[in-house]
Motif scaffolding. Structure first.
Motif, PDB file in Angstrom:
ATOM      1  N   PHE A   1       0.836  -1.204   0.000  1.00  0.00           N
ATOM      2  CA  PHE A   1       0.000   0.000   0.000  1.00  0.00           C
ATOM      3  C   PHE A   1       0.872   1.255   0.000  1.00  0.00           C
ATOM      4  O   PHE A   1       0.645   2.196  -0.773  1.00  0.00           O
ATOM      5  N   LEU A   2       1.881   1.261   0.858  1.00  0.00           N
ATOM      6  CA  LEU A   2       2.770   2.421   0.956  1.00  0.00           C
ATOM      7  C   LEU A   2       3.571   2.597  -0.334  1.00  0.00           C
ATOM      8  O   LEU A   2       3.714   3.715  -0.846  1.00  0.00           O
ATOM      9  N   GLY A   3       4.088   1.505  -0.862  1.00  0.00           N
ATOM     10  CA  GLY A   3       4.887   1.571  -2.083  1.00  0.00           C
ATOM     11  C   GLY A   3       4.084   2.062  -3.267  1.00  0.00           C
ATOM     12  O   GLY A   3       4.597   2.816  -4.107  1.00  0.00           O
ATOM     13  N   ASP A   4       2.824   1.654  -3.339  1.00  0.00           N
ATOM     14  CA  ASP A   4       1.945   2.122  -4.415  1.00  0.00           C
ATOM     15  C   ASP A   4       1.808   3.639  -4.364  1.00  0.00           C
ATOM     16  O   ASP A   4       1.871   4.323  -5.401  1.00  0.00           O
ATOM     17  N   ALA A   5       1.632   4.168  -3.164  1.00  0.00           N
ATOM     18  CA  ALA A   5       1.484   5.619  -3.000  1.00  0.00           C
ATOM     19  C   ALA A   5       2.773   6.354  -3.357  1.00  0.00           C
ATOM     20  O   ALA A   5       2.744   7.403  -4.020  1.00  0.00           O
ATOM     21  N   MET A   6       3.914   5.819  -2.937  1.00  0.00           N
ATOM     22  CA  MET A   6       5.201   6.461  -3.225  1.00  0.00           C
ATOM     23  C   MET A   6       5.505   6.427  -4.720  1.00  0.00           C
ATOM     24  O   MET A   6       5.975   7.412  -5.303  1.00  0.00           O
ATOM     25  N   LEU A   7       5.240   5.301  -5.356  1.00  0.00           N
ATOM     26  CA  LEU A   7       5.471   5.178  -6.791  1.00  0.00           C
ATOM     27  C   LEU A   7       4.616   6.177  -7.553  1.00  0.00           C
ATOM     28  O   LEU A   7       5.085   6.865  -8.468  1.00  0.00           O
ATOM     29  N   SER A   8       3.363   6.278  -7.169  1.00  0.00           N
ATOM     30  CA  SER A   8       2.448   7.204  -7.824  1.00  0.00           C
ATOM     31  C   SER A   8       2.908   8.646  -7.658  1.00  0.00           C
ATOM     32  O   SER A   8       2.850   9.443  -8.609  1.00  0.00           O
ATOM     33  N   ALA A   9       3.393   8.993  -6.466  1.00  0.00           N
ATOM     34  CA  ALA A   9       3.845  10.360  -6.198  1.00  0.00           C
ATOM     35  C   ALA A   9       5.075  10.719  -7.025  1.00  0.00           C
ATOM     36  O   ALA A   9       5.160  11.812  -7.600  1.00  0.00           O
ATOM     37  N   VAL A  10       6.044   9.806  -7.078  1.00  0.00           N
ATOM     38  CA  VAL A  10       7.281  10.071  -7.826  1.00  0.00           C
ATOM     39  C   VAL A  10       6.998  10.180  -9.324  1.00  0.00           C
ATOM     40  O   VAL A  10       7.510  11.071 -10.004  1.00  0.00           O
ATOM     41  N   ILE A  11       6.162   9.281  -9.843  1.00  0.00           N
ATOM     42  CA  ILE A  11       5.811   9.328 -11.263  1.00  0.00           C
ATOM     43  C   ILE A  11       5.033  10.599 -11.574  1.00  0.00           C
ATOM     44  O   ILE A  11       5.254  11.250 -12.605  1.00  0.00           O
ATOM     45  N   ALA A  12       4.124  10.988 -10.685  1.00  0.00           N
ATOM     46  CA  ALA A  12       3.345  12.206 -10.884  1.00  0.00           C
ATOM     47  C   ALA A  12       4.261  13.433 -10.950  1.00  0.00           C
ATOM     48  O   ALA A  12       4.080  14.314 -11.809  1.00  0.00           O
TER      49      ALA A  12
ATOM     50  N   ASN B   1       2.953  -6.785  -6.993  1.00  0.00           N
ATOM     51  CA  ASN B   1       2.679  -6.534  -5.574  1.00  0.00           C
ATOM     52  C   ASN B   1       3.965  -6.410  -4.772  1.00  0.00           C
ATOM     53  O   ASN B   1       4.121  -5.501  -3.948  1.00  0.00           O
ATOM     54  N   ILE B   2       4.897  -7.315  -5.001  1.00  0.00           N
ATOM     55  CA  ILE B   2       6.125  -7.256  -4.206  1.00  0.00           C
ATOM     56  C   ILE B   2       7.069  -6.181  -4.722  1.00  0.00           C
ATOM     57  O   ILE B   2       7.929  -5.691  -3.974  1.00  0.00           O
ATOM     58  N   PHE B   3       6.910  -5.779  -5.977  1.00  0.00           N
ATOM     59  CA  PHE B   3       7.673  -4.624  -6.454  1.00  0.00           C
ATOM     60  C   PHE B   3       7.243  -3.384  -5.676  1.00  0.00           C
ATOM     61  O   PHE B   3       8.078  -2.591  -5.229  1.00  0.00           O
ATOM     62  N   GLU B   4       5.936  -3.226  -5.484  1.00  0.00           N
ATOM     63  CA  GLU B   4       5.434  -2.093  -4.706  1.00  0.00           C
ATOM     64  C   GLU B   4       5.839  -2.209  -3.238  1.00  0.00           C
ATOM     65  O   GLU B   4       6.184  -1.198  -2.609  1.00  0.00           O
ATOM     66  N   SER B   5       5.813  -3.403  -2.691  1.00  0.00           N
ATOM     67  CA  SER B   5       6.196  -3.565  -1.285  1.00  0.00           C
ATOM     68  C   SER B   5       7.678  -3.254  -1.088  1.00  0.00           C
ATOM     69  O   SER B   5       8.079  -2.723  -0.056  1.00  0.00           O
ATOM     70  N   LEU B   6       8.494  -3.568  -2.098  1.00  0.00           N
ATOM     71  CA  LEU B   6       9.921  -3.226  -2.030  1.00  0.00           C
ATOM     72  C   LEU B   6      10.097  -1.716  -1.964  1.00  0.00           C
ATOM     73  O   LEU B   6      10.914  -1.206  -1.188  1.00  0.00           O
ATOM     74  N   ILE B   7       9.329  -0.984  -2.759  1.00  0.00           N
ATOM     75  CA  ILE B   7       9.405   0.479  -2.726  1.00  0.00           C
ATOM     76  C   ILE B   7       8.985   1.003  -1.354  1.00  0.00           C
ATOM     77  O   ILE B   7       9.604   1.928  -0.813  1.00  0.00           O
ATOM     78  N   GLY B   8       7.954   0.390  -0.770  1.00  0.00           N
ATOM     79  CA  GLY B   8       7.540   0.781   0.571  1.00  0.00           C
ATOM     80  C   GLY B   8       8.644   0.556   1.598  1.00  0.00           C
ATOM     81  O   GLY B   8       8.859   1.385   2.487  1.00  0.00           O
ATOM     82  N   ALA B   9       9.357  -0.554   1.457  1.00  0.00           N
ATOM     83  CA  ALA B   9      10.458  -0.855   2.372  1.00  0.00           C
ATOM     84  C   ALA B   9      11.584   0.166   2.209  1.00  0.00           C
ATOM     85  O   ALA B   9      12.187   0.600   3.202  1.00  0.00           O
ATOM     86  N   ILE B  10      11.884   0.550   0.981  1.00  0.00           N
ATOM     87  CA  ILE B  10      12.932   1.551   0.733  1.00  0.00           C
ATOM     88  C   ILE B  10      12.578   2.869   1.414  1.00  0.00           C
ATOM     89  O   ILE B  10      13.426   3.516   2.043  1.00  0.00           O
ATOM     90  N   TYR B  11      11.310   3.260   1.287  1.00  0.00           N
ATOM     91  CA  TYR B  11      10.890   4.528   1.893  1.00  0.00           C
ATOM     92  C   TYR B  11      11.069   4.504   3.409  1.00  0.00           C
ATOM     93  O   TYR B  11      11.573   5.461   4.001  1.00  0.00           O
TER      94      TYR B  11
ATOM     95  N   ILE C   1      13.185   4.481  -7.983  1.00  0.00           N
ATOM     96  CA  ILE C   1      12.140   4.553  -9.011  1.00  0.00           C
ATOM     97  C   ILE C   1      12.688   5.182 -10.287  1.00  0.00           C
ATOM     98  O   ILE C   1      12.363   4.758 -11.394  1.00  0.00           O
ATOM     99  N   GLN C   2      13.524   6.180 -10.127  1.00  0.00           N
ATOM    100  CA  GLN C   2      14.145   6.814 -11.297  1.00  0.00           C
ATOM    101  C   GLN C   2      14.986   5.805 -12.075  1.00  0.00           C
ATOM    102  O   GLN C   2      14.895   5.721 -13.309  1.00  0.00           O
ATOM    103  N   ASN C   3      15.783   5.014 -11.359  1.00  0.00           N
ATOM    104  CA  ASN C   3      16.704   4.072 -12.012  1.00  0.00           C
ATOM    105  C   ASN C   3      16.017   2.821 -12.535  1.00  0.00           C
ATOM    106  O   ASN C   3      16.441   2.260 -13.556  1.00  0.00           O
TER     107      ASN C   3
END
Length: 246
Positions: A63-74, A131-141, A153-155
């Motif tokens: 859930f967190l990673g989805d939000a972070m990915l969306s924010a960075v892409i936006a 799903n786990i790609f998004e969870s990985l982003i959440g863990a990074i945050y 996300i940039q790379n």
């Protein structure tokens, strides 16, 4: 085989070291707290709980990673497409973070190798990769903060895959295109769905797409959603010239 299973017989320090090195190669920078990343790959079937009795699995991180990915892409689209209005930016972001694309990203990184689960990997659907790609982003945050999350996300997403000109012509839902066109042109449309056991008893779903009481496309697939999308794609190519003028 999961990397956790491969190193099960090793000591905790050896296990953490191997996992740390593997994650660092994917991230491009060293983690601080490896526990965030272990949680990012823990499936709910593991039935693990923390000291407060809360489930330990990747779903909240997803859930967190989805939000972070969306924010960075936006933010990226906002800066790179200064002439784009809200509708344009929303549509472009949807193309980048589509479930299909996220699944491909997860596959490219082979993230399923890290999953800790009591369910065999072959029983997971395609969406496990995204799903786990998004969870990985959440863990990074949680581990390194926004700047490192943005860097990853940039790379891993923006630099190799985001070409705004090419994305403008990418279709993410033929069904949406068909419905939008029909509504604009005041046409009556409906999808007739029926179960079709097919050859060998395989459970399939058949779809007939009708526009103004005329069947314009038929399709079969393993789910209603896929059958509708396939029929819509065939209808789109049949009426492409008219639809592209909308």
């Amino acid at each position: 085989m999961s990397i956790f299973k491969k190193i099960f017989s090793k000591s905790r320090s050896q296990e953490d070291g191997i996992f740390f090195d593997s994650i660092q190669k994917i991230l491009g920078f060293p983690p601080i707290s490896i526990q965030f990343y272990k949680k990012a790959f823990t499936h709910r079937s593991s039935n693990r709980l923390d000291e407060n009795g809360h489930p330990i699995n990747y779903e909240r991180l997803e859930f967190l990673g989805d939000a972070m990915l969306s924010a960075v892409i936006a933010a990226h689209l906002f800066n790179k497409a200064p002439a784009g209005d809200e509708g344009y930016l929303t549509k472009m972001r949807s193309k980048i973070v589509s479930r299909e694309h996220l699944n491909d990203l997860g596959k490219d990184l082979n993230l399923v190798q890290f999953i800790e689960s009591k369910v065999p990997l072959q029983h997971f659907g395609e969406n496990i990769h995204g799903n786990i790609f998004e969870s990985l982003i959440g863990a990074i945050y949680l581990d390194r903060g926004y700047s490192y999350c943005e860097k990853f996300i940039q790379n891993s997403v923006i630099s190799p895959y985001v070409d705004i000109t090419r994305l403008e012509g990418k279709v993410i839902s033929y069904k949406s295109l068909v419905i939008e066109w029909c509504q604009k042109e005041k046409k009556i449309f409906h999808y007739d769905i029926f179960e079709d056991n097919g050859i060998g008893g395989e459970r399939l779903f058949g779809v007939k797409l009708s526009i103004d009481d005329k069947v314009v496309a038929r399709a079969r697939a393993t789910s209603k959603k896929k059958a509708e999308e396939k029929a819509s794609q065939r209808a789109y190519f049949a009426f492409q010239e008219k639809m592209d003028k909308k």
